[in-house]
Design a protein around this motif. Structure first.
Motif, PDB file in Angstrom:
ATOM      1  N   ASN A  22      40.004  26.975  30.121  1.00  0.00           N
ATOM      2  CA  ASN A  22      39.972  27.569  31.457  1.00  0.00           C
ATOM      3  C   ASN A  22      40.688  28.899  31.594  1.00  0.00           C
ATOM      4  O   ASN A  22      40.830  29.409  32.689  1.00  0.00           O
ATOM      5  N   LYS A  23      41.137  29.494  30.506  1.00  0.00           N
ATOM      6  CA  LYS A  23      41.841  30.775  30.595  1.00  0.00           C
ATOM      7  C   LYS A  23      40.923  31.894  31.065  1.00  0.00           C
ATOM      8  O   LYS A  23      41.400  32.905  31.574  1.00  0.00           O
ATOM      9  N   THR A  24      39.619  31.720  30.899  1.00  0.00           N
ATOM     10  CA  THR A  24      38.686  32.771  31.297  1.00  0.00           C
ATOM     11  C   THR A  24      38.188  32.595  32.730  1.00  0.00           C
ATOM     12  O   THR A  24      37.453  33.450  33.225  1.00  0.00           O
ATOM     13  N   ALA A  25      38.570  31.508  33.399  1.00  0.00           N
ATOM     14  CA  ALA A  25      38.139  31.287  34.786  1.00  0.00           C
ATOM     15  C   ALA A  25      38.870  32.248  35.721  1.00  0.00           C
ATOM     16  O   ALA A  25      39.988  32.681  35.455  1.00  0.00           O
ATOM     17  N   GLU A  26      38.229  32.582  36.822  1.00  0.00           N
ATOM     18  CA  GLU A  26      38.819  33.484  37.813  1.00  0.00           C
ATOM     19  C   GLU A  26      40.091  32.873  38.401  1.00  0.00           C
ATOM     20  O   GLU A  26      40.138  31.667  38.642  1.00  0.00           O
ATOM     21  N   PRO A  27      41.095  33.683  38.675  1.00  0.00           N
ATOM     22  CA  PRO A  27      42.296  33.179  39.350  1.00  0.00           C
ATOM     23  C   PRO A  27      41.932  32.563  40.705  1.00  0.00           C
ATOM     24  O   PRO A  27      41.021  33.030  41.377  1.00  0.00           O
ATOM     25  N   GLY A  28      42.631  31.501  41.075  1.00  0.00           N
ATOM     26  CA  GLY A  28      42.388  30.846  42.360  1.00  0.00           C
ATOM     27  C   GLY A  28      41.276  29.823  42.352  1.00  0.00           C
ATOM     28  O   GLY A  28      41.005  29.217  43.383  1.00  0.00           O
ATOM     29  N   THR A  29      40.616  29.633  41.207  1.00  0.00           N
ATOM     30  CA  THR A  29      39.537  28.646  41.122  1.00  0.00           C
ATOM     31  C   THR A  29      40.076  27.339  40.555  1.00  0.00           C
ATOM     32  O   THR A  29      41.163  27.280  39.979  1.00  0.00           O
ATOM     33  N   ASP A  30      39.292  26.270  40.704  1.00  0.00           N
ATOM     34  CA  ASP A  30      39.743  24.957  40.243  1.00  0.00           C
ATOM     35  C   ASP A  30      40.088  24.948  38.759  1.00  0.00           C
ATOM     36  O   ASP A  30      41.111  24.406  38.345  1.00  0.00           O
ATOM     37  N   ALA A  31      39.270  25.575  37.952  1.00  0.00           N
ATOM     38  CA  ALA A  31      39.495  25.566  36.508  1.00  0.00           C
ATOM     39  C   ALA A  31      40.810  26.250  36.147  1.00  0.00           C
ATOM     40  O   ALA A  31      41.593  25.731  35.347  1.00  0.00           O
ATOM     41  N   ARG A  32      41.078  27.395  36.727  1.00  0.00           N
ATOM     42  CA  ARG A  32      42.308  28.121  36.410  1.00  0.00           C
ATOM     43  C   ARG A  32      43.531  27.406  36.989  1.00  0.00           C
ATOM     44  O   ARG A  32      44.561  27.271  36.341  1.00  0.00           O
ATOM     45  N   ALA A  73      40.341  24.450  46.298  1.00  0.00           N
ATOM     46  CA  ALA A  73      39.913  25.598  45.497  1.00  0.00           C
ATOM     47  C   ALA A  73      38.406  25.569  45.279  1.00  0.00           C
ATOM     48  O   ALA A  73      37.809  24.497  45.214  1.00  0.00           O
ATOM     49  N   PRO A  74      37.802  26.738  45.128  1.00  0.00           N
ATOM     50  CA  PRO A  74      36.378  26.795  44.780  1.00  0.00           C
ATOM     51  C   PRO A  74      36.174  26.472  43.298  1.00  0.00           C
ATOM     52  O   PRO A  74      37.115  26.496  42.505  1.00  0.00           O
ATOM     53  N   VAL A  75      34.947  26.215  42.933  1.00  0.00           N
ATOM     54  CA  VAL A  75      34.584  25.943  41.541  1.00  0.00           C
ATOM     55  C   VAL A  75      34.824  27.202  40.718  1.00  0.00           C
ATOM     56  O   VAL A  75      34.480  28.308  41.124  1.00  0.00           O
ATOM     57  N   GLY A  76      35.411  27.018  39.556  1.00  0.00           N
ATOM     58  CA  GLY A  76      35.616  28.123  38.630  1.00  0.00           C
ATOM     59  C   GLY A  76      34.691  27.977  37.439  1.00  0.00           C
ATOM     60  O   GLY A  76      34.304  26.872  37.071  1.00  0.00           O
ATOM     61  N   ARG A  77      34.335  29.088  36.864  1.00  0.00           N
ATOM     62  CA  ARG A  77      33.431  29.073  35.710  1.00  0.00           C
ATOM     63  C   ARG A  77      34.128  29.748  34.551  1.00  0.00           C
ATOM     64  O   ARG A  77      34.645  30.847  34.678  1.00  0.00           O
ATOM     65  N   THR A  78      34.155  29.048  33.427  1.00  0.00           N
ATOM     66  CA  THR A  78      34.719  29.663  32.228  1.00  0.00           C
ATOM     67  C   THR A  78      33.636  30.482  31.554  1.00  0.00           C
ATOM     68  O   THR A  78      32.462  30.134  31.603  1.00  0.00           O
ATOM     69  N   LYS A  79      34.036  31.573  30.935  1.00  0.00           N
ATOM     70  CA  LYS A  79      33.066  32.491  30.345  1.00  0.00           C
ATOM     71  C   LYS A  79      33.296  32.603  28.842  1.00  0.00           C
ATOM     72  O   LYS A  79      34.428  32.590  28.379  1.00  0.00           O
TER      73      LYS A  79
END
Length: 149
Positions: A107-117, A75-81
């Protein structure tokens, strides 16, 4: 540390542990259960770019029991907002104290499909990274202010 080791030419794997107390009593169980096999798979079969800025990998473990992990995914890096970071003194299962980083909204605000989510959803995630962190666009603009000799 992972970036510095990569600069020295070492195969490098960094590991992160997501922590959400409501999900598991022992948030490190998945890492203990799957960590060694994940690292072996990366060391033995993952693509390792060994020229220029080398590849290194980040593995994120969900805070679940080993048996509850849904699988391992790239997965790509996810960013929480919109979250607030905190640090708090915490005691590990082995009794050692460490600082726990928190972000208030796991991590609920991270994009779907990213590492954080995906880690929040119960997956171990593996993200290939590159040690060159230079923002080339900003560098070009900055050279107007600070030109090279």
């Amino acid at each position: 540390a992972a970036i510095e080791a990569t600069y020295l030419g070492l195969k490098t794997i960094s590991m992160s542990q997501y922590y959400t107390p409501a999900i598991a009593d022992d948030p490190f169980e998945a890492a203990r259960h799957h960590g060694a096999d994940t690292c072996r798979a990366l060391l033995d079969t993952a693509p390792w770019r060994d020229t220029g800025y080398r590849t290194f990998y980040n593995v994120n473990f969900p805070p679940l029991s080993g048996a509850s992990v849904k699988g391992t995914v790239a997965a790509p890096v996810g960013r929480t907002k919109g979250v607030r970071m905190t640090l708090s003194a915490t005691k590990a299962p082995n009794g050692r104290e460490y600082l726990m980083y928190g972000n208030g909204a796991p991590n609920k605000t991270a994009e779907p499909g990213t590492d954080a989510r995906l880690a929040l959803e119960g997956y171990i995630t593996v993200t290939p990274l590159c040690a060159d962190l230079t923002d080339r666009e900003a560098l070009d603009g900055l050279r107007t202010l600070f030109p090279q000799p």
